[in-house]
Design a protein around this motif. Structure first.
Motif, PDB file in Angstrom:
ATOM      1  N   ILE A  54       0.862  -1.186   0.000  1.00 34.96           N
ATOM      2  CA  ILE A  54       0.000   0.000   0.000  1.00 34.96           C
ATOM      3  C   ILE A  54       0.896   1.233   0.000  1.00 34.96           C
ATOM      4  O   ILE A  54       1.796   1.354   0.820  1.00 34.96           O
ATOM      5  CB  ILE A  54      -0.907   0.037   1.262  1.00 34.96           C
ATOM      6  N   GLU A  55       0.665   2.128  -0.951  1.00 36.14           N
ATOM      7  CA  GLU A  55       1.412   3.384  -1.013  1.00 36.14           C
ATOM      8  C   GLU A  55       0.427   4.535  -1.073  1.00 36.14           C
ATOM      9  O   GLU A  55      -0.523   4.516  -1.865  1.00 36.14           O
ATOM     10  CB  GLU A  55       2.324   3.412  -2.248  1.00 36.14           C
ATOM     11  N   THR A  56       0.662   5.510  -0.262  1.00 35.79           N
ATOM     12  CA  THR A  56      -0.207   6.701  -0.154  1.00 35.79           C
ATOM     13  C   THR A  56      -1.681   6.313  -0.058  1.00 35.79           C
ATOM     14  O   THR A  56      -2.537   6.888  -0.734  1.00 35.79           O
ATOM     15  CB  THR A  56       0.030   7.692  -1.315  1.00 35.79           C
ATOM     16  N   GLY A  57      -1.947   5.304   0.747  1.00 35.51           N
ATOM     17  CA  GLY A  57      -3.325   4.922   1.026  1.00 35.51           C
ATOM     18  C   GLY A  57      -4.033   4.119  -0.043  1.00 35.51           C
ATOM     19  O   GLY A  57      -5.226   3.876   0.054  1.00 35.51           O
ATOM     20  N   ARG A  58      -3.336   3.705  -1.091  1.00 35.23           N
ATOM     21  CA  ARG A  58      -3.995   2.903  -2.130  1.00 35.23           C
ATOM     22  C   ARG A  58      -3.159   1.670  -2.471  1.00 35.23           C
ATOM     23  O   ARG A  58      -1.933   1.664  -2.336  1.00 35.23           O
ATOM     24  CB  ARG A  58      -4.266   3.728  -3.386  1.00 35.23           C
TER      25      ARG A  58
END
Length: 130
Positions: A48-52
């Motif tokens: 998961i990166e920056t919430g996605r």
């Protein structure tokens, strides 16, 4: 072109995760006859990166299989207790071989995807040059 690099990153993360899994399977097979050895397992987690979700995977923590250790009867073994038994490992070779085969096939599938995306990217670059 970002879709190509994203697809290649996803395939590469899958190959890396399967290689790690195969390493642990190999360790398990190598320690089949090691007294007191507990089978290692590894789970995959979504990145998961920056919430996605990115679609990539990574390996989580290595866990030890809590299944009961096999009791081996061998009175001549140095670890044998007063009953002539000692605790062996909880590695089942049949399961390890199946896991190794599954990891190998998953690695090969990711490798084919990586190669296909690479070829598509090269073809697109060639077309754009003309």
């Amino acid at each position: 072109m970002t879709e190509f690099s994203d697809a290649m990153s996803i395939a590469a993360s899958g190959m890396k995760a399967q290689a790690t899994r195969l390493r642990h399977v190999s360790e398990n097979i190598a320690n089949t006859d090691t007294p007191g050895y507990r089978r290692k397992t590894v789970a995959f987690e979504e990145v998961i990166e920056t919430g996605r979700a990115t679609g990539m995977v990574e390996t989580g923590r290595v866990r030890l299989d809590r299944a009961e250790l096999e009791r081996v009867h061998d009175p001549s073994h140095p670890l044998a207790d007063e009953t002539g038994s000692y605790e062996g490992s909880n590695v089942n070779l049949l399961i390890e071989i199946a896991d190794a085969r599954e990891a190998q096939r998953s690695y090969e599938a990711n490798l084919k995807l990586f190669d296909q995306v690479r070829r598509m990217s090269s073809s697109l670059t060639e077309i754009l040059r003309k």
